[in-house]
Scaffold this motif. Structure first.
Motif, short mmCIF file in Angstrom:
data_model
loop_
_atom_site.label_atom_id
_atom_site.label_comp_id
_atom_site.label_asym_id
_atom_site.label_seq_id
_atom_site.Cartn_x
_atom_site.Cartn_y
_atom_site.Cartn_z
N SER A 53 42.71 36.06 57.74
CA SER A 53 41.77 37.17 57.52
C SER A 53 41.89 37.60 56.06
CB SER A 53 42.14 38.37 58.38
OG SER A 53 42.29 37.96 59.71
N ALA A 54 40.76 38.01 55.49
CA ALA A 54 40.74 38.44 54.08
C ALA A 54 41.61 39.68 53.89
CB ALA A 54 39.30 38.75 53.68
N ILE A 55 42.15 39.85 52.67
CA ILE A 55 42.86 41.08 52.31
C ILE A 55 42.33 41.60 50.97
CG2 ILE A 55 45.06 40.69 53.53
CD1 ILE A 55 46.20 39.65 50.81
N ASP A 56 42.63 42.90 50.73
CA ASP A 56 42.42 43.48 49.39
C ASP A 56 43.80 43.58 48.79
OD1 ASP A 56 39.67 43.95 49.52
OD2 ASP A 56 40.00 45.78 50.68
N TYR A 57 44.04 42.84 47.74
CA TYR A 57 45.39 42.81 47.18
C TYR A 57 45.39 43.43 45.79
CZ TYR A 57 50.01 41.19 45.91
OH TYR A 57 51.33 41.16 45.52
N VAL A 58 46.34 44.33 45.55
CA VAL A 58 46.46 44.96 44.24
C VAL A 58 47.74 44.42 43.60
CG1 VAL A 58 46.66 47.14 42.98
CG2 VAL A 58 45.26 47.02 45.06
N GLN A 59 47.58 43.73 42.49
CA GLN A 59 48.73 43.10 41.82
C GLN A 59 49.64 44.14 41.19
OE1 GLN A 59 49.28 39.46 41.17
NE2 GLN A 59 47.51 38.89 39.98
N THR A 60 50.94 43.95 41.36
CA THR A 60 51.90 44.82 40.67
C THR A 60 52.43 44.14 39.42
OG1 THR A 60 53.53 43.99 42.22
CG2 THR A 60 52.63 46.17 42.67
N VAL A 61 52.36 42.80 39.37
CA VAL A 61 52.64 42.09 38.12
C VAL A 61 51.38 41.30 37.77
CG1 VAL A 61 55.15 41.80 38.19
CG2 VAL A 61 53.74 40.21 39.46
N ALA A 62 51.10 41.18 36.46
CA ALA A 62 49.90 40.41 36.07
C ALA A 62 50.23 38.94 36.22
CB ALA A 62 49.53 40.73 34.63
N SER A 63 49.98 38.38 37.40
CA SER A 63 50.34 36.98 37.64
C SER A 63 49.14 36.18 38.12
CB SER A 63 51.46 36.89 38.67
OG SER A 63 51.54 35.57 39.18
N ALA A 64 48.77 35.17 37.32
CA ALA A 64 47.66 34.30 37.72
C ALA A 64 48.05 33.42 38.89
CB ALA A 64 47.25 33.43 36.54
N GLN A 65 49.34 33.16 39.03
CA GLN A 65 49.77 32.32 40.16
C GLN A 65 49.54 33.06 41.48
OE1 GLN A 65 53.79 30.99 39.47
NE2 GLN A 65 53.19 29.75 37.70
N ILE A 66 49.91 34.34 41.53
CA ILE A 66 49.72 35.11 42.77
C ILE A 66 48.23 35.24 43.05
CG2 ILE A 66 50.17 37.30 43.94
CD1 ILE A 66 52.58 37.69 42.05
N LYS A 67 47.48 35.67 42.01
CA LYS A 67 46.03 35.83 42.17
C LYS A 67 45.40 34.54 42.68
CE LYS A 67 43.71 35.75 38.28
NZ LYS A 67 43.17 36.20 36.98
#
Ligand code: S3P
Length: 438
Positions: free
Chosen positions: A157-171
């Motif tokens: 299921s989709a989520i709304d994720y707010v990054q706490t570190v600026a990481s392109a890998q997580i995104k």
């Protein structure tokens, strides 16, 4: 027996070279090609060990992978990932494993991901956490948060994720999982991280929304979209180009040009910082290649001065602080680098290893939990530097060594091939005195 390399004070460097293909874009080209239906022809692929591990992984996930010539690869995707026969070994590659985990989570497969000793030390929950929130199931095989881990995917299921570190890998991992999730997946980041996934997904036919919010942005995509194979021209890697350019800046009389370097503004923080330090770094022949702006970057020997690097620039040069620190050792005054705690969880603890290596070479360094300061001055050298198998720590100290008073050696050279195969030959071609010893 590991191969040692030694770097000695060298005469003026000169020449024009090509940077190897960008590592971030190379991983993505392979993974997206495997997720797509049809043929993806790639030119300029980085043939480093990290990328070869990803090529092996996508083959295990069912893609047909053909090497047509130097840097020329053809991927025939199956429109998704199939159950692989065994565990997926991503070698040293954090980007490879994290993006593959995200992509695999969207399919009904159960996959064990593993890596080398360095990758087994790096945090994985930053990616598996959001993937679990989307519905993936995880089974840590040893220690929680560390490889090896089995990921069972499907029915997300989709989520709304707010990054706490600026990481392109997580995104990127979340967006790749979002392609097969029910609903609209969003990732918000207060400080933008590299946007290669967004750009390349579009080239593969995925609709993706990017909305500026504050200083950052909110990226969103609707689940259930299909990727279609396409041609990818991989531009030169600015993170690799940094090493010969750094050498050009610190060896008196030098002029070094690296051709075809990607100039994506989310990757060029180092060039900006060097210019603030007084570096003569110029760009010519700006053009578009593979959906990115590229140019030929020239560095000439310069009298550098220390600067305070704005912490908000960190994401655009996170892999470049080691080589920046090496050049800062030759600057007049202090170079202050803060807000870079992420450096401690890269291929090694890069703050600790740069501080130790520079100190061993006679450079004054003050280490902090989330940064370090390098005080420029005469660079004595005369040390063997511990790299913990980190390619960028190795190359940074070799660059330092070619302008230091006494020889600088590194304890292990093999890992340079993860991101920059042919580094030593390329540097020697410019005139650098780098030698191999057993
Ligand atoms: C990368 C992102 C960065 C960078 C790494 C490549 C990518 O990592 O350090 O070498 O290709 O997305 P983080 O996103 O974890 O900062």
């Amino acid at each position: 027996m590991p191969t040692h390399l030694t770097a000695r004070r060298s005469p003026a460097l000169s020449g024009r070279v090509r940077a190897p293909g960008d590592k971030s874009i190379s991983h993505r080209a392979l993974i997206f090609g495997a997720l797509a239906t049809g043929v993806t022809e790639i030119e300029g692929l980085l043939e480093g060990d990290d990328i070869l591990a990803t090529a092996g992984a996508i083959e295990a996930f069912g893609a047909k992978v053909e090497r047509l010539g130097e840097g020329r690869w053809r991927i025939t995707g199956q429109g998704g990932f199939k159950q692989p026969a065994g565990a997926i070994d991503c070698g040293n590659a954090g980007t490879g494993v994290r993006l593959l985990m995200g992509a695999a989570a969207g399919y009904p497969v159960t996959v064990t991901f593993d890596g080398d000793a360095s990758l087994r030390k790096r945090p994985m929950k930053r990616v598996t956490g959001p993937l679990a929130d989307m519905g993936a199931r995880l089974d840590w095989q040893g220690v929680e948060d560390r490889l090896p881990v089995a990921v069972a995917g499907g029915c997300l299921s989709a989520i709304d994720y707010v990054q706490t570190v600026a990481s392109a890998q997580i995104k990127s991992a979340i967006l790749l999982a979002g392609i097969n999730a029910d609903g609209v997946t969003t990732v918000s980041e207060a400080e933008p991280s590299r946007d290669h996934t967004e750009r390349m997904l579009r080239a593969f036919g995925v609709e993706i929304g990017v909305l500026p919010v504050g200083g950052g942005w909110r990226v969103s995509l609707q689940g259930g979209q299909a990727l279609t194979g396409t041609a990818v021209a991989v531009p030169g890697d600015p993170s690799s180009a940094a090493f010969p350019l750094a050498a050009g800046l610190i060896v008196p009389g030098s002029e070094v040009t690296v051709e075809g370097v990607m100039l994506n503004p989310l990757r060029t923080g180092l060039f900006e910082t060097w210019r603030e330090m007084g570096a003569d770094v110029t760009v010519s022949n700006r053009r578009m290649a593979g959906g990115e702006e590229v140019g030929d970057v020239t560095a000439r020997h310069s009298a550098l001065k220390g600067v305070v690097v704005p912490p908000e620039r960190a994401a655009s040069m996170i892999d470049e602080y080691p080589v920046l620190a090496a050049t800062a050792a030759f600057a007049e005054g202090a170079t202050v680098m803060r807000g870079i705690g992420e450096m401690r969880v890269k291929e090694s603890d890069r703050i600790a290893l740069m501080a130790a290596g520079l100190t061993a070479c006679g450079v004054r360094v003050e280490e902090e939990p989330e940064g370090f300061t390098v005080f420029g001055g005469p660079v004595r050298g005369g040390a063997t530097v511990t790299t913990h198998g980190d390619h960028r720590i190795a190359m940074s100290h070799l660059v330092l060594g070619i302008a230091a008073d006494a020889v600088v050696a590194i304890d292990e050279a093999g890992m340079i091939a993860t991101s920059f195969p042919g580094f030593v030959e390329l540097m020697r071609g410019l005139g650098a005195d780098i030698a191999t010893s057993e």
